[in-house]
Design an enzyme around this catalytic site. Structure first.
Site, PDB file in Angstrom:
ATOM      1  CG  ASP A  74      22.103   4.319 113.492  1.00 57.11           C
ATOM      2  OD1 ASP A  74      22.688   5.316 113.036  1.00 57.11           O
ATOM      3  OD2 ASP A  74      22.217   3.175 113.002  1.00 57.11           O
ATOM      4  CG  ASP A 115      27.638  -0.282 109.240  1.00 62.13           C
ATOM      5  OD1 ASP A 115      26.541  -0.402 108.645  1.00 62.13           O
ATOM      6  OD2 ASP A 115      27.992   0.775 109.804  1.00 62.13           O
ATOM      7  CD  GLU A 173      21.881  -0.911 110.149  1.00 59.07           C
ATOM      8  OE1 GLU A 173      21.287   0.120 110.505  1.00 59.07           O
ATOM      9  OE2 GLU A 173      22.074  -1.198 108.942  1.00 59.07           O
ATOM     10  CE  LYS A 229      21.162  -0.202 105.541  1.00 57.92           C
ATOM     11  NZ  LYS A 229      22.113   0.024 106.627  1.00 57.92           N
TER      12      LYS A 229
END
Ligand code: ADP
Ligand code: MG
Length: 598
Positions: free
Chosen positions: A187, A9, A164, A69
């Site tokens: 999330d 992850d 994800e 990211k």
């Protein structure tokens, strides 16, 4: 493990790495025992690099890259990207200007991946070359390509990029839901908010709709708290040199308020002379977050509308991301989707666990477990007369546990032989033996020992047999490895079809054996009773008993189960009055004894 595949992850705030080991997905911890690596890279002078907590300890903000990211696969635009100055890279992407070098987002990502690879190699004690990496569902081609490039720079072959939410759903075992089940993955991490609606189709999750805000997360909650503290201090903004201390304290207070109702915001000597101490309640924090929650509600609604799905069509809601630890966020998810969210997994580990499962599927280390969702064949032990006594019937979902109490068959018996069997046949000898062992105990009169046998079968098909002498308090635990694993489909089929073919004779054999055991108890008892009370019995009754006894002895010679069963039942009936007399006498004897004792 020869050529392992790790699951990664690569998060905005935190990253983690895992693998499937012995059928279980597990996260790998670094030397300090930490499973989460902050996604922070410090680029020091002369090519020095630090990642994670070590990078956080470095003071220079102009050498420290966070949240890379967000920049993955982005085109360069003349806008502020934070502390660091951004440039146009050769390919038109973004580059970050450090004091003595320029780095691209994939290069930053690669440093984090190298660290995760290092942790994996340290834990697995061998080289790691292949990986599965997760990306947000909404990542476009450029963002995916940049993530893959990061993997390659780190020396990893990226076998697959996994969405994800799919990884999260996998970690929750949602792939076992019915076909067409819909799952919401909610999330909320440090810097991003993603909601996805997935549908299970032919064992694969399809993303029906996604939504979110790439600039909303736990960091914003921290910022809101800092702003509130500064407002209470009657300052417009906190001094820049202090802002990092304030931010850290805000995060600490926020996390504490997930567990308790009250916390205190403390910054000693924040301006050199005075110290700050401000009480905060959970309710106060929740009020501060209202604007963010309102935005999130709109996004969730839009996802449902996009997918044309009503809350009642949803099978499950799973929460991932560290910020879903906050009670207000859980309550929010419950309210929006109209059902209790599943938060049984670690919210900040679920995605890495799902990535590990996907890696295990690709490496072939996971499949076994999926096949083993149920026990393919019954598990039991041999009991008196060579019969199979089933403790865990076939097709029971695992993990599972079952137990039963047994006793000794003979006087003075000082041990119990436990033969563990697998199969569908009534007679022990027709089933497969998985193992046998003895439990010794103090010699006891027949029927007086109490021995519990418990079977527990774990996810990997490992059977643990616990045998306990209840009185002697003696335990024996035997692990029978891979009891059910090594059974091939063909062998299971054969066993089941044989048990069907032989169902009739098997049943007969069982009935015969059970009747034989009963006869074995009854005959000596009747003999004894006749010897004692025969004299003062009516002749008719005695003849009847003798006849019934003879019939049983005769049936025992034959092989008809129904004849023996019938004869035994007849003898039982004929001796009813006699048995009552035996009991009566035993009771009065007992009363005498009791009197003497008192
Ligand atoms: P990402 O997916 O962005 O990498 P994570 O899922 O690891 O991030 O979440 C990190 C965020 O979770 C941080 O903002 C952190 O403050 C927050 N967080 C972690 N634990 C808690 C907690 N107990 N209560 C509230 N927020 C928490
Ligand atoms: Mg995340």
């Amino acid at each position: 493990m020869d050529d392992p595949v790790i699951g990664i992850d690569l998060g905005t705030t935190n990253s983690a790495v895992g693998i499937v080991e012995a059928g279980f997905p597990i996260l790998l911890a670094n030397e300090e025992g930490e499973r989460l690596v902050p996604s922070v890279v410090w680029f020091g002078p002369e090519g020095a690099v630090k990642v994670g907590r070590a990078a956080l300890r470095e003071p220079e903000a102009n050498r420290t890259v966070r949240s890379a990211k967000r920049l993955m696969g982005q085109r360069f635009a003349e806008r502020d990207q934070g502390v660091l100055r951004t440039l146009a890279a050769q390919d038109g992407g973004i580059a970050l200007a450090l004091p003595d070098r320029v780095v691209t987002p994939p290069e930053v990502g690669a440093e984090i991946l190298k660290e995760l690879k290092r942790i994996a190699e340290y834990r697995l004690e061998g080289p790691v070359r292949r990986a599965v990496i997760t990306v947000p569902a909404y990542f476009n081609n450029a963002q995916r390509a940049a993530t893959k490039l990061a993997g390659e720079i780190a020396g990893l072959e990226v076998l697959r990029l996994v969405a994800e939410p799919t990884a999260a759903a996998l970690s929750y075992g949602m792939d076992k839901l019915d076909e067409r089940s819909r799952v919401v993955v909610f999330d909320l991490g440090g810097g991003t908010f993603d909601v996805s609606l997935l549908e299970l189709r032919e064992g694969v999750f399809e993303v029906l709709a996604t939504g979110g805000d790439t600039m909303l997360g736990g960091d914003d909650f921290d910022a809101a708290l800092v702003a509130e503290v500064c407002a209470r201090l009657e300052k417009n903004s906190c001094e820049t040199g202090e802002s990092e201390r304030f931010r850290r304290e805000a995060e600490r207070v926020k996390c504490e308020l997930s567990e308790s109702e009250q916390s205190t915001f403390r910054v000693p000597f924040y301006d050199g002379t005075s110290s700050l101490e401000e009480g905060f309640s959970r309710a106060e924090l929740e009020v501060l977050l209202e604007p963010q929650l309102t935005g999130m509600k709109r996004i969730c609604g839009a996802v449902l509308v996009d997918a044309k799905v009503e809350p009642r069509d949803i099978e499950a809601v799973v929460l991932v991301g560290g910020s879903t630890r906050m009670p207000v966020v859980k309550g929010f998810a419950r309210e929006v989707f109209g059902r209790e969210p599943d938060c049984s997994q670690h919210p900040d580990e679920a995605i890495a666990l799902g990535a590990s499962i996907q890696a295990g599927i690709l490496a072939g280390t996971w499949r076994k477990v999926l096949l083993l969702d149920v026990t393919p064949l019954s598990l039991g032990i041999e009991t008196l007369g060579g019969l199979m006594n089933v403790l865990i019937p076939r097709n029971t979902t695992i993990p599972c546990k079952a137990g039963e109490l047994f006793t000794n068959a003979r006087d003075g018996q000082d041990r119990m032989r436990v033969r563990v069997l697998q199969g569908e046949r009534e007679l022990a000898r027709d089933n497969w033996e998985l193992g046998q062992f003895d439990l010794p105990f103090q010699p006891r009169v027949r029927g007086k020992a109490r021995v519990g046998v418990q079977f527990s079968l774990d996810e990997n098909g490992i059977l643990e047999v616990l045998v306990r002498d209840v009185e002697g308090e003696r335990d024996l635990v035997v692990e029978i490895e891979s009891a059910a694993v090594d059974v091939s489909d063909a062998a299971v089929e054969q066993m089941v079809s044989e048990s069907v073919d032989h169902a009739f004779e098997d049943m007969n054999a069982r009935i015969f054996t059970e009747a034989r055991l009963k006869a074995g108890e009854l005959l000596p008892a009747v003999q004894e009773a006749l010897r004692e009370f025969g004299e003062d019995m009516e002749e008719g009754e005695r003849d009847e008993i003798e006849a019934a006894r003879g019939a049983v002895v005769e049936a025992l010679e034959g092989n008809s189960a129904s004849a023996l069963k019938g004869a035994v039942e007849q003898l039982d009936e004929a001796t009813e009055a006699l048995a009552a007399r035996v009991v009566e006498q035993a009771l009065s004897g007992q009363l005498e004894d009791d009197k003497l004792n008192n």
